[in-house]
Design a protein around this motif. Structure first.
Motif, PDB file in Angstrom:
ATOM      1  N   ARG A  15       0.822  -1.215   0.000  1.00 29.43           N
ATOM      2  CA  ARG A  15       0.000   0.000   0.000  1.00 29.43           C
ATOM      3  C   ARG A  15       0.853   1.260   0.000  1.00 29.43           C
ATOM      4  N   LEU A  16       2.071   1.192   0.640  1.00 24.81           N
ATOM      5  CA  LEU A  16       2.939   2.379   0.681  1.00 24.81           C
ATOM      6  C   LEU A  16       3.789   2.514  -0.566  1.00 24.81           C
ATOM      7  N   ARG A  17       3.892   1.475  -1.382  1.00 21.10           N
ATOM      8  CA  ARG A  17       4.740   1.521  -2.565  1.00 21.10           C
ATOM      9  C   ARG A  17       4.342   2.651  -3.516  1.00 21.10           C
ATOM     10  N   PRO A  18       3.055   2.869  -3.821  1.00 18.78           N
ATOM     11  CA  PRO A  18       2.701   4.009  -4.686  1.00 18.78           C
ATOM     12  C   PRO A  18       3.153   5.340  -4.113  1.00 18.78           C
ATOM     13  N   LEU A  19       3.145   5.461  -2.774  1.00 18.86           N
ATOM     14  CA  LEU A  19       3.591   6.708  -2.155  1.00 18.86           C
ATOM     15  C   LEU A  19       5.079   6.927  -2.398  1.00 18.86           C
ATOM     16  N   ALA A  20       5.868   5.854  -2.326  1.00 16.35           N
ATOM     17  CA  ALA A  20       7.311   5.978  -2.595  1.00 16.35           C
ATOM     18  C   ALA A  20       7.542   6.338  -4.059  1.00 16.35           C
ATOM     19  N   ALA A  25       8.998  10.439  -8.084  1.00 17.59           N
ATOM     20  CA  ALA A  25       8.590  11.258  -9.231  1.00 17.59           C
ATOM     21  C   ALA A  25       8.689  12.733  -8.911  1.00 17.59           C
ATOM     22  N   VAL A  26       8.319  13.126  -7.677  1.00 13.56           N
ATOM     23  CA  VAL A  26       8.385  14.540  -7.300  1.00 13.56           C
ATOM     24  C   VAL A  26       9.839  15.018  -7.290  1.00 13.56           C
ATOM     25  N   VAL A  27      10.695  14.209  -6.672  1.00 13.29           N
ATOM     26  CA  VAL A  27      12.124  14.590  -6.627  1.00 13.29           C
ATOM     27  C   VAL A  27      12.701  14.682  -8.042  1.00 13.29           C
ATOM     28  N   ALA A 230      -0.428  10.853  -0.077  1.00  8.37           N
ATOM     29  CA  ALA A 230      -0.046  10.193   1.162  1.00  8.37           C
ATOM     30  C   ALA A 230      -1.200  10.169   2.157  1.00  8.37           C
ATOM     31  N   GLY A 231      -1.946  11.290   2.216  1.00  5.55           N
ATOM     32  CA  GLY A 231      -3.099  11.327   3.121  1.00  5.55           C
ATOM     33  C   GLY A 231      -4.147  10.295   2.756  1.00  5.55           C
ATOM     34  N   ARG A 232      -4.386  10.142   1.455  1.00  3.81           N
ATOM     35  CA  ARG A 232      -5.384   9.162   1.025  1.00  3.81           C
ATOM     36  C   ARG A 232      -4.951   7.741   1.369  1.00  3.81           C
ATOM     37  N   ILE A 233      -3.680   7.467   1.117  1.00  9.13           N
ATOM     38  CA  ILE A 233      -3.196   6.112   1.398  1.00  9.13           C
ATOM     39  C   ILE A 233      -3.275   5.832   2.889  1.00  9.13           C
TER      40      ILE A 233
END
Length: 914
Positions: A15-20, A25-27, A230-233
């Motif tokens: 579940r945290l993998r998309p956040l990483a 992508a942001v960086v 991140a909040g949604r996850i």
């Protein structure tokens, strides 16, 4: 137990993998933007570097050319040519890019010759190609282009000076002129070069700000999106945990998480805590087995202790799950109290099925018996062992012996239940009528899985039904068939006679004067007479003949298997003779007679209704013409019946069409000959038949229920006419109105009389209601009440046709009775017939003793008048005095000399009666 491997970290990492990924992508986006900014800064540095070289080259070119003009040194001219080449290289690259059709390598080489740093050249080309209209760049390019002509003039000046020095020493004036020209060109180009430099510097500053805010904005937006993701996850993970907790705590079953090694409870849900009456924390750490009743199995079906000390049957299902390195047993404990109760109910249902009074059979989809209760075995004598696996419809047929049809099973298969009567067989081979009800139990796809049949012996019920059917088709008083049943059997006889080319006859029997028996004695006596009449009718018939009572004193007889209708004559004559004999009813001996009409098939009709109607028409003729007689039907009788029916239909419309009118017959005082009263008589002026006599339409109106409306109309019309006569100042008269028994006995009669008197304004004592003796008899106990009401109203009553009735003289004592009208049948024989003389004198004497006023009807001769005057009769009516007259004739009769004011006495005929 089922072993299940589970890991709580793996789902979380997934579940945290998309956040990483989003963070990477942001960086990456920020780094890319930073690189773009750096490249842009390099380009701007190249611009500034190029601008600096271009400005220096321009200034140095002006200096070198001025030195060359002053001294003519070749080195100065070479310096000018070199700086001018730099300017021309940048100019060519600029114009090539602006044209849009250029070779990148040539442009790169031109900028390199102009001294631009190589790293900045691609950016400069990109900006000149796509962003030449950008703020500050546009102004810088314009300033740059504005000196193109001046640079050309410098080159031309250099060429002139070069030629002059090559030819020798140029004159001083030329040198001065050229230097002045160079100074003028420099004066023009120098401020534009400075403006160009300023625009390049401002553009670099503006682009730097734009790049900063762009990078900052994109970085902020990317960071915001990442934080939102991140909040949604995190919310999803929290929601999953909450749903798990909610499902865990709201489960209908008790759930225990138990350490596999120690058997101690690690956690439990709310249901478990509520069942055991303790908190979840109190359950943690105790042995799961300690919660169950000793001896019960906590790994299967067992008994769990409740908080209040009671127990509950439960079923436990366990499974192993791996929480990291720990093995945890998840025990789901389900309450099976309902299941146990259903098993108990099923057991009770089975016992109830065994004890139910009706026979019950349960069969499979092939209709083969699987079970049957004791009542069925008792009913049929067939044991369950003998019945099992046999088709339960094999011992049952329809009442007519046919097997149960396939359509019955199709209807049941389509969803309908079936209920009907069948013939069922017992073990000894005997049969009995059975009421069979079949319903289905269906599987999940709606197909019949089992049949449930409920059976009961209806032998007694069927006998009761037959008795009820007999009661429905037979008259309860006489036992003869009803009209509907007679018509049905008559129709069957007609069908049989048509097939055998035979004949049948229908006799319509009606008692003569039966109504008099009911009126004179009682209805119980009349019922007893009808039963005796039915017995005598049946006594004249064969077993094949049918007798029926169709209403009141009307009977019908069906004579079948005849060769012609004339054969019925013998039976009809014997029946007339039998009914003419006296009837001994205990306290009474009654004599009645009958009228019989005969109609036969095929001569007089082809159906039962027609034969009965034609026999009725023949009976009507027999009763009208003779009584105690019989008649065969003829078509003329039917024509007369149709005429009566048509007359009845026209009579219903006569009132609305104003076809009735009233005539008035005077009643005179015997001593003086003075007209003292009139009797209102109704007449019907038919538009086609002319005048229809009252003797024809009054009985018809009574039978149709119209007589009350006619009587009320006559009463209102006559009272209104009396008011008109009073208004014309005629001598005051008494008004007599005939009233039928139906009108007199109606609840609204008295109100109608009162309304007519009130509306017309005449005095009630001037109104006289005439009633026949038979009408008074029909009222029975209501007679006295009606008479008292009329007396209170002030209206008198006259007994019409006195002496022709059948009752006692008790009604003469009623207060409203004030007049007796002697019937014309006693007046006709006066004064020669001694019987008429005696009867008339007796009537007058009775009236005198009761202080009643006497009126004689039908006086036609002087001798009759003189006799009645001597006998003491007060008033008389008849053609001797006057026929019934219309209102205007009555007015002329009462006031013959009205125009001259003469007397109002009536001059009678003959003249001696004046």
């Amino acid at each position: 137990m089922q072993r299940v491997e589970a890991s709580h970290q793996l789902p979380l990492s997934r579940r945290l993998r998309p956040l990483a990924y989003a963070l990477v992508a942001v960086v990456g986006l920020i780094l890319a933007l930073t690189w773009v900014a750096l490249q842009t800064q390099v380009t701007l540095a190249g611009f500034l570097n190029g601008e600096s070289l271009w400005s220096k080259a321009q200034k140095q070119a002006v200096i070198d050319l001025d030195e060359y003009a002053t001294h003519g040194r070749p080195a100065d001219l070479a310096g000018f040519r070199r700086n001018y080449g730099v300017l021309m290289a940048d100019r060519w690259a600029r114009d090539a890019i602006a044209s849009g059709d250029f070779v990148h390598a040539e442009v790169y080489d031109a900028f390199a010759r102009g001294g631009v740093i190589p790293e900045a050249i691609p950016g400069m080309v990109f900006i000149f190609q796509y962003f030449s209209g950008m703020p500050y760049v546009r102004e810088a390019v314009t300033e740059w282009r504005s000196v193109d002509g001046s640079l050309g003039d410098l080159a031309d000046t250099a060429d002139r000076l070069d030629r002059a020095y090559a030819a020798g020493a140029p004159p001083a004036s030329m040198i001065d002129a050229e230097r002045a020209h160079i100074a003028a060109l420099n004066t023009y180009m120098e401020p534009r070069a400075k403006a160009f430099s300023l625009d390049i510097a401002n553009g670099a500053s503006w682009i730097g700000r734009v790049l900063f805010f762009t990078v900052f904005g994109v970085a902020a937006l990317a960071s915001l999106l990442w934080l939102r993701m991140a909040g949604r996850i995190v919310a999803t993970i929290r929601g999953t945990e909450e749903r798990y907790s909610l499902l865990f705590d709201s489960a209908a079953d008790a759930i225990f998480m138990v350490d596999e090694e120690s058997g101690r409870i690690l956690d439990a849900n709310r249901r478990a805590a509520s069942w055991l009456g303790c908190s979840r924390a109190e359950l943690t750490g105790i042995q799961l087995s300690s919660l169950f009743v000793e001896g019960s199995d906590h790994a299967g079906n067992g008994v769990l202790r409740n908080a209040d000390g009671t127990t509950r049957p439960v079923e436990t299902q366990s499974s192993l799950v791996a929480w990291g390195s720990r093995q945890v047993c998840q025990a789901i404990v389900r309450d099976i109290s309902d299941r146990v109760a259903m098993e108990q109910e099923r057991k009770i249902a089975a016992e109830a099925l065994a004890s139910i009074a009706e026979g019950v059979i349960i069969a499979d989809a092939d209709r083969r018996v699987t079970t049957a209760n004791a009542a069925h075995a008792k009913l049929t004598g067939i044991s369950l062992q003998a019945l099992r696996r046999t088709r339960f419809d094999a011992t049952r047929t329809l009442p007519d012996g046919r097997p149960l049809p396939a359509s019955l099973w199709e209807d049941i298969a389509s969803g309908d239940n079936w209920l009907g009567e069948v013939e069922s067989q017992r073990a000894d081979g005997s049969t009995y009528p059975e009421l069979l009800s079949i319903s289905t139990i269906r599987d999940g796809e709606g197909r019949p899985q089992h049949y449930v049949a409920v059976v009961s012996d209806i032998t007694a019920r069927k006998a009761d039904r037959q008795r009820l059917q007999h009661m429905a088709t037979h008259d309860p008083l006489t036992g003869l068939v009803t009209r509907a049943e007679f018509e049905r059997r008559c129709a069957e006889a007609i069908t049989r006679a048509a097939h055998e080319r035979g004949a049948i006859a229908v006799l319509f029997v009606d008692l003569d004067a039966f109504k008099v028996v009911n009126d004179s004695y009682s209805h119980a006596t009349g019922d007893a007479l009808l039963m005796r009449v039915a017995e005598r009718i049946r006594a004249q018939l064969t077993p094949e003949d049918i007798a029926g009572r169709i209403g009141g004193d009307e009977f019908t007889v069906l004579l079948a298997d005849l060769r012609s209708r004339e054969e019925a004559l013998v039976v009809a004559e014997a029946m007339l003779a039998a009914l003419a004999r006296p009837f001994d009813l205990g306290d009474y001996e009654l004599f009645v007679s009958a009228s019989i009409g005969i109609a036969g098939y095929p001569l007089d009709g082809n159906d039962a209704v027609t034969l009965i109607a034609n026999a009725d028409a023949a009976m009507y003729v027999a009763k009208t013409e003779e009584r105690n007689a019989l008649r065969f039907y003829t078509p003329k009788m039917h024509a007369d019946a149709r005429r009566r029916l048509k007359l009845a239909s026209e009579l219903r419309q006569a009132l609305t069409r104003h076809e009735f009118h009233v005539v008035y017959q005077p009643s005179v005082e015997m001593k003086s000959g003075r007209i003292v009263a009139v009797e209102a008589l109704i007449r019907w002026r038919h538009p086609e038949r002319g005048n229809v006599g009252p003797d024809e339409f009054i009985p018809l109106a009574e039978s149709l229920g119209l007589i009350r409306q006619i009587d009320q109309w006559v009463l209102e019309t006559a009272c209104e006419q009396l008011r008109l006569w009073d208004a014309a100042r005629l001598p005051p008269l008494r008004l007599a109105v005939n009233v039928s028994a139906g009108s007199f006995g109606h609840p609204d009669f008295l109100a109608g009389v009162s309304q007519a008197v009130l509306t017309s304004g005449i005095a009630p004592k001037r109104l006289l209601v005439e009633l026949t003796e038979s009408a008074i008899l029909r009222l029975g106990e209501d007679t006295e009440r009606a008479m008292l009401a009329l007396h209170k109203l002030g209206v008198g009553v006259a007994i019409d046709d006195f002496g022709t009735g059948y009752s006692s003289l008790a009604y003469l004592k009623l207060p409203a009775v004030a007049y007796l009208k002697i019937d014309r049948s006693f007046i006709t024989g006066l004064p020669t017939n001694s019987n008429d003389v005696a009867i008339t004198e007796a009537m007058v004497a009775i009236a005198r003793s009761l202080e009643l006023h006497t009126i004689a009807e039908g006086i036609e001769t002087e001798a009759q008048h003189d006799f009645l005057l001597r006998a003491g009769c007060q008033e008389g009516q008849g053609f001797l005095y006057s026929r019934p007259l219309p209102p205007d004739e009555i007015e002329r009769l009462l006031a013959p000399n009205s125009r001259t004011g003469g007397a109002t006495r009536l001059s009678l005929v003959p003249p001696g009666r004046a």
